[in-house]
Scaffold this motif. Sequence first.
Motif, PDB file in Angstrom:
ATOM      1  N   VAL A 198       1.192  -9.161  12.124  1.00 50.20           N
ATOM      2  CA  VAL A 198       1.883 -10.174  12.929  1.00 50.20           C
ATOM      3  C   VAL A 198       0.883 -11.047  13.669  1.00 50.20           C
ATOM      4  O   VAL A 198       1.075 -12.266  13.810  1.00 50.20           O
ATOM      5  N   ASP A 199      -0.213 -10.465  14.127  1.00 55.36           N
ATOM      6  CA  ASP A 199      -1.245 -11.223  14.841  1.00 55.36           C
ATOM      7  C   ASP A 199      -2.152 -12.019  13.909  1.00 55.36           C
ATOM      8  O   ASP A 199      -2.812 -12.966  14.346  1.00 55.36           O
ATOM      9  N   ALA A 200      -2.212 -11.628  12.621  1.00 55.87           N
ATOM     10  CA  ALA A 200      -3.080 -12.291  11.657  1.00 55.87           C
ATOM     11  C   ALA A 200      -2.421 -13.560  11.116  1.00 55.87           C
ATOM     12  O   ALA A 200      -1.223 -13.794  11.308  1.00 55.87           O
ATOM     13  N   ASP A 201      -3.198 -14.359  10.423  1.00 58.13           N
ATOM     14  CA  ASP A 201      -2.646 -15.554   9.786  1.00 58.13           C
ATOM     15  C   ASP A 201      -1.720 -15.138   8.638  1.00 58.13           C
ATOM     16  O   ASP A 201      -1.908 -14.071   8.024  1.00 58.13           O
ATOM     17  N   PRO A 202      -0.725 -15.961   8.329  1.00 60.76           N
ATOM     18  CA  PRO A 202       0.105 -15.679   7.154  1.00 60.76           C
ATOM     19  C   PRO A 202      -0.771 -15.538   5.910  1.00 60.76           C
ATOM     20  O   PRO A 202      -1.749 -16.272   5.742  1.00 60.76           O
ATOM     21  N   GLY A 203      -0.432 -14.563   5.051  1.00 61.46           N
ATOM     22  CA  GLY A 203      -1.260 -14.391   3.869  1.00 61.46           C
ATOM     23  C   GLY A 203      -0.846 -13.190   3.053  1.00 61.46           C
ATOM     24  O   GLY A 203       0.048 -12.422   3.406  1.00 61.46           O
ATOM     25  N   LEU A 204      -1.545 -13.031   1.924  1.00 61.50           N
ATOM     26  CA  LEU A 204      -1.375 -11.904   1.024  1.00 61.50           C
ATOM     27  C   LEU A 204      -2.580 -10.997   1.203  1.00 61.50           C
ATOM     28  O   LEU A 204      -3.718 -11.402   0.938  1.00 61.50           O
ATOM     29  N   TYR A 205      -2.346  -9.764   1.670  1.00 64.10           N
ATOM     30  CA  TYR A 205      -3.421  -8.873   2.082  1.00 64.10           C
ATOM     31  C   TYR A 205      -3.466  -7.623   1.209  1.00 64.10           C
ATOM     32  O   TYR A 205      -2.459  -7.212   0.623  1.00 64.10           O
ATOM     33  N   ASP A 206      -4.672  -7.015   1.146  1.00 67.20           N
ATOM     34  CA  ASP A 206      -4.803  -5.717   0.481  1.00 67.20           C
ATOM     35  C   ASP A 206      -5.484  -4.729   1.426  1.00 67.20           C
ATOM     36  O   ASP A 206      -5.785  -5.050   2.576  1.00 67.20           O
ATOM     37  N   ALA A 207      -5.731  -3.519   0.928  1.00 67.34           N
ATOM     38  CA  ALA A 207      -6.230  -2.444   1.787  1.00 67.34           C
ATOM     39  C   ALA A 207      -7.622  -2.700   2.330  1.00 67.34           C
ATOM     40  O   ALA A 207      -8.001  -2.108   3.349  1.00 67.34           O
ATOM     41  N   LEU A 208      -8.392  -3.553   1.678  1.00 67.93           N
ATOM     42  CA  LEU A 208      -9.716  -3.870   2.197  1.00 67.93           C
ATOM     43  C   LEU A 208      -9.650  -4.883   3.339  1.00 67.93           C
ATOM     44  O   LEU A 208     -10.614  -5.026   4.087  1.00 67.93           O
ATOM     45  N   ASP A 209      -8.527  -5.570   3.444  1.00 67.63           N
ATOM     46  CA  ASP A 209      -8.338  -6.538   4.523  1.00 67.63           C
ATOM     47  C   ASP A 209      -7.765  -5.888   5.783  1.00 67.63           C
ATOM     48  O   ASP A 209      -8.133  -6.254   6.900  1.00 67.63           O
ATOM     49  N   VAL A 210      -6.843  -4.956   5.598  1.00 70.65           N
ATOM     50  CA  VAL A 210      -6.048  -4.423   6.708  1.00 70.65           C
ATOM     51  C   VAL A 210      -6.667  -3.122   7.198  1.00 70.65           C
ATOM     52  O   VAL A 210      -6.721  -2.133   6.459  1.00 70.65           O
ATOM     53  N   PRO A 211      -7.141  -3.070   8.417  1.00 73.30           N
ATOM     54  CA  PRO A 211      -7.814  -1.858   8.900  1.00 73.30           C
ATOM     55  C   PRO A 211      -6.835  -0.702   9.123  1.00 73.30           C
ATOM     56  O   PRO A 211      -5.678  -0.914   9.495  1.00 73.30           O
ATOM     57  N   LEU A 212      -7.322   0.500   8.871  1.00 77.07           N
ATOM     58  CA  LEU A 212      -6.595   1.708   9.264  1.00 77.07           C
ATOM     59  C   LEU A 212      -7.091   2.063  10.659  1.00 77.07           C
ATOM     60  O   LEU A 212      -8.252   2.422  10.843  1.00 77.07           O
ATOM     61  N   ARG A 213      -6.196   1.973  11.642  1.00 80.47           N
ATOM     62  CA  ARG A 213      -6.615   2.067  13.043  1.00 80.47           C
ATOM     63  C   ARG A 213      -6.132   3.362  13.686  1.00 80.47           C
ATOM     64  O   ARG A 213      -5.203   4.003  13.197  1.00 80.47           O
ATOM     65  N   PRO A 214      -6.742   3.742  14.793  1.00 80.60           N
ATOM     66  CA  PRO A 214      -6.257   4.923  15.518  1.00 80.60           C
ATOM     67  C   PRO A 214      -4.811   4.740  15.983  1.00 80.60           C
ATOM     68  O   PRO A 214      -4.323   3.615  16.111  1.00 80.60           O
TER      69      PRO A 214
ATOM     70  N   SER B  93       0.850  -1.184   0.000  1.00 71.59           N
ATOM     71  CA  SER B  93       0.000   0.000   0.000  1.00 71.59           C
ATOM     72  C   SER B  93       0.889   1.239   0.000  1.00 71.59           C
ATOM     73  O   SER B  93       2.112   1.148  -0.050  1.00 71.59           O
ATOM     74  N   GLY B  94       0.250   2.404   0.026  1.00 69.75           N
ATOM     75  CA  GLY B  94       0.987   3.660   0.001  1.00 69.75           C
ATOM     76  C   GLY B  94       0.039   4.807   0.219  1.00 69.75           C
ATOM     77  O   GLY B  94      -0.904   4.716   1.017  1.00 69.75           O
ATOM     78  N   VAL B  95       0.247   5.891  -0.542  1.00 71.19           N
ATOM     79  CA  VAL B  95      -0.625   7.059  -0.446  1.00 71.19           C
ATOM     80  C   VAL B  95      -1.453   7.216  -1.715  1.00 71.19           C
ATOM     81  O   VAL B  95      -2.664   7.317  -1.666  1.00 71.19           O
ATOM     82  N   ASP B  96      -0.799   7.235  -2.888  1.00 71.16           N
ATOM     83  CA  ASP B  96      -1.523   7.354  -4.163  1.00 71.16           C
ATOM     84  C   ASP B  96      -0.658   6.752  -5.253  1.00 71.16           C
ATOM     85  O   ASP B  96       0.207   7.436  -5.787  1.00 71.16           O
ATOM     86  N   PRO B  97      -0.851   5.471  -5.537  1.00 72.87           N
ATOM     87  CA  PRO B  97      -1.899   4.592  -5.035  1.00 72.87           C
ATOM     88  C   PRO B  97      -1.706   4.265  -3.556  1.00 72.87           C
ATOM     89  O   PRO B  97      -0.590   4.171  -3.070  1.00 72.87           O
ATOM     90  N   GLY B  98      -2.846   4.107  -2.890  1.00 74.61           N
ATOM     91  CA  GLY B  98      -2.840   3.804  -1.474  1.00 74.61           C
ATOM     92  C   GLY B  98      -4.051   4.384  -0.785  1.00 74.61           C
ATOM     93  O   GLY B  98      -5.143   4.440  -1.372  1.00 74.61           O
ATOM     94  N   TRP B  99      -3.846   4.862   0.464  1.00 70.73           N
ATOM     95  CA  TRP B  99      -4.994   5.291   1.264  1.00 70.73           C
ATOM     96  C   TRP B  99      -5.784   6.419   0.610  1.00 70.73           C
ATOM     97  O   TRP B  99      -6.999   6.562   0.853  1.00 70.73           O
ATOM     98  N   GLY B 100      -5.116   7.237  -0.238  1.00 76.81           N
ATOM     99  CA  GLY B 100      -5.818   8.350  -0.889  1.00 76.81           C
ATOM    100  C   GLY B 100      -6.860   7.903  -1.885  1.00 76.81           C
ATOM    101  O   GLY B 100      -7.749   8.686  -2.246  1.00 76.81           O
ATOM    102  N   ASN B 101      -6.762   6.653  -2.335  1.00 69.92           N
ATOM    103  CA  ASN B 101      -7.803   6.122  -3.223  1.00 69.92           C
ATOM    104  C   ASN B 101      -8.195   4.688  -2.865  1.00 69.92           C
ATOM    105  O   ASN B 101      -8.481   3.874  -3.727  1.00 69.92           O
ATOM    106  N   ASP B 102      -8.226   4.436  -1.543  1.00 70.03           N
ATOM    107  CA  ASP B 102      -8.926   3.229  -1.078  1.00 70.03           C
ATOM    108  C   ASP B 102      -9.628   3.508   0.255  1.00 70.03           C
ATOM    109  O   ASP B 102     -10.805   3.864   0.270  1.00 70.03           O
TER     110      ASP B 102
END
Length: 359
Positions: free
Chosen positions: A333-349, A135-144
């Motif tokens: 690190v707490d999640a299962d091993p895998g290939l993740y994208d921005a819809l899987d990984v939460p943006l947290r406080p 992920s990143g910014v653009d592409p990344g959080w700026g357009n997901d």
Amino acid sequence: MISAIVWGTGNVGRLALRAVDAHPALTLTGVIVHDPAKAGRDAGDLAGLGRALGVAATTDIDAVLGAGPQAVVYAASGDIRPDEALADILRAIRAGAVVVTPALYALYDQRNAPAEMREAVLDAIAEGGGSLFVSGVDPGWGNDVLPLMISGLGGVVDVVRCQEIFDYSTYDQPDSVRYLVGMGQPMDYEPPMLAPTVPTMVWGGQVRLMARALGAELDEVRETLDRRPLDETVTTASMGDFEKGTQGAVRFEVQGIVGGEPRIVVEHVTRIHPSCAPDWPVPPDGDGAHRVIIEGVPRIEVTVEATDEHGNRAAGGNATAVGRLVGAVDWLVDADPGLYDALDVPLRPAVGKLGGDRS
């Protein structure tokens, strides 16, 4: 504490060093550099922190990965060396590490990545037990995650538009600005970054991610492109002169077509000087911004301006990309091993960071 290394110490890597140092759940245990002149230097020096971190940079990849880090922030460039970047990342995953990186555009939307690349990553995960999040910014959080969150405030959503509006003279990458994007080149020059299908290769995955999250079926992904010459020669503080008549501004869109209409749009407006294409969208203040516009009822517009390194907007954007990635490490690190994208990984406080001082 989660042991983390930073691989690469350029424009993104030095910010990654700072982010790892500031994260309350991470401890920096290694730094990989490609330039022998950087080997032996303290990470705090490379990060510009003004204090030592007690970790010396090295070119010895085997030694760093052999120590078994739990996480790798891969900050080396993938723009002009994608095959080498992928090989490095696979190596880290096979070593059992969670890897976060902005380097591989094709894996931002990992479900639609080229089959050969995706299978190589999944094989490495199965072999070593690591994970990957790109992920990143653009592409990344700026357009997901940002536009998707803002869309949830709407009653009727007609169009989701994500804009990056920047003065590229603030970028510390003169070769990319002049030759990949074409600033200062004759108008008959064909910039590699603007060649047909390249914008879709870079940003099309973000359009598909947003469509998937919104439950929309795409008819196709289209591109538009407009370029403007400079009316006068301009002088920039960081990259010298750009001659009259050469490319001074670029505007392109990567459009997700739904029901025959562009409903999900990633737009870039890039200038080398504010005087060029003044009728195009401009940032509200300063050298650049990321903006999300939800056309509908109500109409919603949100602009994000980030600064770092003495007010630099390009560095600010890179810092937010690093924040998104480093901030995801403990979750991965707490999640299962895998290939993740921005819809899987939460943006947290920013838990544990408020008012924090690691100095």
